[in-house]
Structure formats: C-alpha cells, structure tokens
Design a protein around this motif. Structure first.
Motif, mmCIF file in Angstrom:
data_model
loop_
_atom_site.group_PDB
_atom_site.id
_atom_site.type_symbol
_atom_site.label_atom_id
_atom_site.label_comp_id
_atom_site.label_asym_id
_atom_site.label_seq_id
_atom_site.Cartn_x
_atom_site.Cartn_y
_atom_site.Cartn_z
ATOM 1 N N VAL A 10 0.866 -1.176 0.000
ATOM 2 C CA VAL A 10 0.000 0.000 0.000
ATOM 3 C C VAL A 10 0.904 1.228 0.000
ATOM 4 N N THR A 11 0.683 2.126 -0.958
ATOM 5 C CA THR A 11 1.462 3.359 -1.018
ATOM 6 C C THR A 11 0.702 4.477 -0.329
ATOM 7 N N GLY A 12 1.445 5.429 0.187
ATOM 8 C CA GLY A 12 0.840 6.563 0.864
ATOM 9 C C GLY A 12 1.873 7.620 1.165
ATOM 10 N N MET A 13 1.596 8.387 2.209
ATOM 11 C CA MET A 13 2.488 9.479 2.607
ATOM 12 C C MET A 13 2.816 9.338 4.085
ATOM 13 N N LEU A 14 4.054 9.660 4.411
ATOM 14 C CA LEU A 14 4.521 9.677 5.797
ATOM 15 C C LEU A 14 4.571 11.124 6.258
ATOM 16 N N TYR A 15 3.847 11.409 7.332
ATOM 17 C CA TYR A 15 3.802 12.750 7.913
ATOM 18 C C TYR A 15 4.319 12.697 9.338
ATOM 19 N N GLN A 16 4.914 13.789 9.781
ATOM 20 C CA GLN A 16 5.289 13.929 11.187
ATOM 21 C C GLN A 16 4.276 14.854 11.840
ATOM 22 N N LEU A 17 3.670 14.358 12.920
ATOM 23 C CA LEU A 17 2.636 15.094 13.628
ATOM 24 C C LEU A 17 3.026 15.291 15.084
ATOM 25 N N THR A 18 2.456 16.313 15.687
ATOM 26 C CA THR A 18 2.565 16.462 17.131
ATOM 27 C C THR A 18 1.596 15.471 17.771
ATOM 28 N N GLU A 19 1.725 15.265 19.056
ATOM 29 C CA GLU A 19 0.792 14.383 19.771
ATOM 30 C C GLU A 19 -0.634 14.916 19.643
ATOM 31 N N PHE A 20 -0.804 16.232 19.724
ATOM 32 C CA PHE A 20 -2.131 16.834 19.587
ATOM 33 C C PHE A 20 -2.700 16.577 18.193
ATOM 34 N N GLN A 21 -1.882 16.717 17.152
ATOM 35 C CA GLN A 21 -2.346 16.451 15.791
ATOM 36 C C GLN A 21 -2.730 14.975 15.618
ATOM 37 N N LEU A 22 -1.983 14.090 16.252
ATOM 38 C CA LEU A 22 -2.322 12.669 16.183
ATOM 39 C C LEU A 22 -3.687 12.419 16.841
ATOM 40 N N GLN A 23 -3.962 13.108 17.933
ATOM 41 C CA GLN A 23 -5.276 12.997 18.572
ATOM 42 C C GLN A 23 -6.368 13.564 17.658
ATOM 43 N N GLN A 24 -6.046 14.628 16.927
ATOM 44 C CA GLN A 24 -7.000 15.175 15.971
ATOM 45 C C GLN A 24 -7.298 14.151 14.867
ATOM 46 N N ALA A 25 -6.258 13.445 14.414
ATOM 47 C CA ALA A 25 -6.448 12.400 13.405
ATOM 48 C C ALA A 25 -7.315 11.274 13.962
ATOM 49 N N ASP A 26 -7.095 10.897 15.215
ATOM 50 C CA ASP A 26 -7.931 9.876 15.859
ATOM 51 C C ASP A 26 -9.398 10.292 15.856
ATOM 52 N N THR A 27 -9.647 11.533 16.201
ATOM 53 C CA THR A 27 -11.015 12.047 16.223
ATOM 54 C C THR A 27 -11.623 11.999 14.828
ATOM 55 N N TYR A 28 -10.856 12.405 13.828
ATOM 56 C CA TYR A 28 -11.337 12.387 12.445
ATOM 57 C C TYR A 28 -11.679 10.962 12.008
ATOM 58 N N GLU A 29 -10.808 10.007 12.297
ATOM 59 C CA GLU A 29 -11.022 8.622 11.857
ATOM 60 C C GLU A 29 -12.188 7.972 12.592
ATOM 61 N N GLY A 30 -12.457 8.388 13.817
ATOM 62 C CA GLY A 30 -13.640 7.938 14.534
ATOM 63 C C GLY A 30 -13.622 6.473 14.921
ATOM 64 N N ILE A 31 -14.801 5.932 15.144
ATOM 65 C CA ILE A 31 -14.949 4.585 15.689
ATOM 66 C C ILE A 31 -14.748 3.481 14.648
ATOM 67 N N HIS A 32 -14.708 3.822 13.374
ATOM 68 C CA HIS A 32 -14.616 2.808 12.324
ATOM 69 C C HIS A 32 -13.187 2.360 12.050
ATOM 70 N N TYR A 33 -12.220 3.086 12.571
ATOM 71 C CA TYR A 33 -10.808 2.778 12.351
ATOM 72 C C TYR A 33 -10.101 2.672 13.697
ATOM 73 N N LYS A 34 -9.065 1.835 13.749
ATOM 74 C CA LYS A 34 -8.215 1.812 14.938
ATOM 75 C C LYS A 34 -6.787 2.109 14.495
ATOM 76 N N ARG A 35 -6.036 2.704 15.395
ATOM 77 C CA ARG A 35 -4.658 3.118 15.083
ATOM 78 C C ARG A 35 -3.689 2.043 15.552
ATOM 79 N N ILE A 36 -2.794 1.632 14.642
ATOM 80 C CA ILE A 36 -1.747 0.674 14.971
ATOM 81 C C ILE A 36 -0.417 1.179 14.423
ATOM 82 N N GLN A 37 0.677 0.598 14.894
ATOM 83 C CA GLN A 37 1.990 0.945 14.358
ATOM 84 C C GLN A 37 2.404 -0.103 13.332
#
Length: 104
Positions: free
Chosen positions: A63-90
């Motif tokens: 899978v191709t995509g983009m790598l971004y560097q975010l602050t912890e707050f921005q990562l929380q914003q991404a979590d909020t955007y993705e909502g309950i339908h997605y989970k975050r993994i490393q």
C-alpha cells in the motif's frame, strides 16, 4: 513528534486543512503486507465509501501513501477524524520508519 502513514483521505489537502488547520508536508512511503479495501460508513447524508487497509502478511501486497510527522495533539486530531470505524496501529514502512496508521 509522531509518524503517521496516510493512504486515504488524510492525504487530501482539504481534509488536512479541516482536521489540522493546515496542509501537511510529507514524503512518499509504503507498507508491505497490506492491501487497500473499501468500507462503507453511514453518515448524515447517506452511506459513503472510504479506503481501509487490511493486513495480508503477503510480501507482494503493498500500500502506497504518505509519511507525515505530527505532534501528539495532531495525532489525537487524526484519531477524532477517523472515529470509531478505524483503529490506530503501528507499522514498519518500506523506509524502515515506524509509523501509526489506521485500519479496521
């Protein structure tokens, strides 16, 4: 800073403006052993299809995509955007960077 691998809507500049208040600068990258599928999410005005990655463990699947560097707050914003339908993994990317990404 936190690494985020985006393969879908979070690569869109308009979405980034809405979620983060600015357009992000990233670098192309990819993750092996995953494929992109589609999920349908019910929203206010109907059902909308969105991409989602699924682990296959097959080294030929990429899978191709983009790598971004975010602050912890921005990562929380991404979590909020993705909502309950997605989970975050490393995941480990082709670049050998470890990054957060979203799947089901």
């Amino acid at each position: 800073m936190e690494n985020l691998f985006a393969y879908g809507t979070l690569k869109d500049k308009r979405i980034q403006e809405t979620v983060f208040g600015k357009v992000l600068t990233g670098t192309p990258d990819s993750v092996t052993g995953f494929v992109t599928k589609e999920i349908k999410i019910e929203e206010e005005f109907g059902v909308t299809p969105y991409p989602i990655i699924v682990e296959t463990k097959n080294p030929e699947d990429v899978v191709t995509g983009m790598l971004y560097q975010l602050t912890e707050f921005q990562l929380q914003q991404a979590d909020t955007y993705e909502g309950i339908h997605y989970k975050r993994i490393q995941v480990q990317l082709e670049s050998n960077e470890i990054a957060w990404t979203y799947l089901r």
